[in-house]
Design a protein around this motif. Structure first.
Motif, PDB file in Angstrom:
ATOM      1  N   VAL A  37    -129.994  -1.022  26.261  1.00 24.89           N
ATOM      2  CA  VAL A  37    -128.632  -0.638  26.620  1.00 24.89           C
ATOM      3  C   VAL A  37    -128.687  -0.044  28.025  1.00 24.89           C
ATOM      4  O   VAL A  37    -129.758   0.338  28.501  1.00 24.89           O
ATOM      5  CB  VAL A  37    -128.033   0.384  25.621  1.00 24.89           C
ATOM      6  N   ASP A  41    -126.316   4.971  28.659  1.00 19.27           N
ATOM      7  CA  ASP A  41    -125.983   5.002  27.229  1.00 19.27           C
ATOM      8  C   ASP A  41    -127.181   5.292  26.323  1.00 19.27           C
ATOM      9  O   ASP A  41    -127.015   5.414  25.109  1.00 19.27           O
ATOM     10  CB  ASP A  41    -125.364   3.669  26.799  1.00 19.27           C
ATOM     11  N   ARG A  42    -128.349   5.399  26.884  1.00 16.85           N
ATOM     12  CA  ARG A  42    -129.558   5.578  26.053  1.00 16.85           C
ATOM     13  C   ARG A  42    -129.544   6.872  25.264  1.00 16.85           C
ATOM     14  O   ARG A  42    -129.971   6.905  24.109  1.00 16.85           O
ATOM     15  CB  ARG A  42    -130.802   5.465  26.918  1.00 16.85           C
ATOM     16  N   ALA A  59    -123.517  -2.098  18.190  1.00 13.62           N
ATOM     17  CA  ALA A  59    -123.889  -2.799  19.415  1.00 13.62           C
ATOM     18  C   ALA A  59    -122.785  -3.758  19.849  1.00 13.62           C
ATOM     19  O   ALA A  59    -122.433  -3.823  21.034  1.00 13.62           O
ATOM     20  CB  ALA A  59    -125.208  -3.550  19.220  1.00 13.62           C
ATOM     21  N   ARG A  62    -119.728  -1.772  21.172  1.00 12.33           N
ATOM     22  CA  ARG A  62    -119.953  -1.180  22.497  1.00 12.33           C
ATOM     23  C   ARG A  62    -120.252  -2.232  23.567  1.00 12.33           C
ATOM     24  O   ARG A  62    -120.468  -1.899  24.713  1.00 12.33           O
ATOM     25  CB  ARG A  62    -121.104  -0.190  22.429  1.00 12.33           C
ATOM     26  N   TRP A  64    -122.920  -4.032  23.905  1.00 12.36           N
ATOM     27  CA  TRP A  64    -124.315  -3.969  24.330  1.00 12.36           C
ATOM     28  C   TRP A  64    -124.956  -5.309  23.980  1.00 12.36           C
ATOM     29  O   TRP A  64    -125.640  -5.461  22.967  1.00 12.36           O
ATOM     30  CB  TRP A  64    -125.042  -2.816  23.655  1.00 12.36           C
TER      31      TRP A  64
END
Length: 79
Positions: A37, A41-42, A59, A62, A64
């Motif tokens: 990501v 955002d991690r 995921a 978002r 991702w």
């Protein structure tokens, strides 16, 4: 590192970010660390709890894409 999963104990009142349901009566929870990501955002991913198999839902929500593609290629039920 790509995607690391660990068993977690969800705190009281926590909910799965994949399905928005709680972790009632000791439901298993998992947490993740990933570099799939955006770097910004991690920390978000690392602070969330999921039911097993539900990370793919978040995921997609978002957007991702790299993470979603990895999960789909390796079996969504594993994550």
């Amino acid at each position: 590192m790509v995607l690391t999963k660990r068993a977690a104990v969800a705190p009281d009142g926590a909910f799965c970010f994949g399905c928005n349901r709680g972790f009632d009566q000791g439901s298993p929870a998992v947490a993740f660390v990933t570099d799939l990501v955006p770097e910004t955002d991690r920390a978000e991913v690392g602070g969330l709890y999921f039911h097993p198999g539900h990370l793919i839902r978040y995921a997609h929500r978002r957007n991702w894409t790299d993470l979603a593609n990895y999960i789909e290629a390796n079996g969504a039920s594993k994550f």
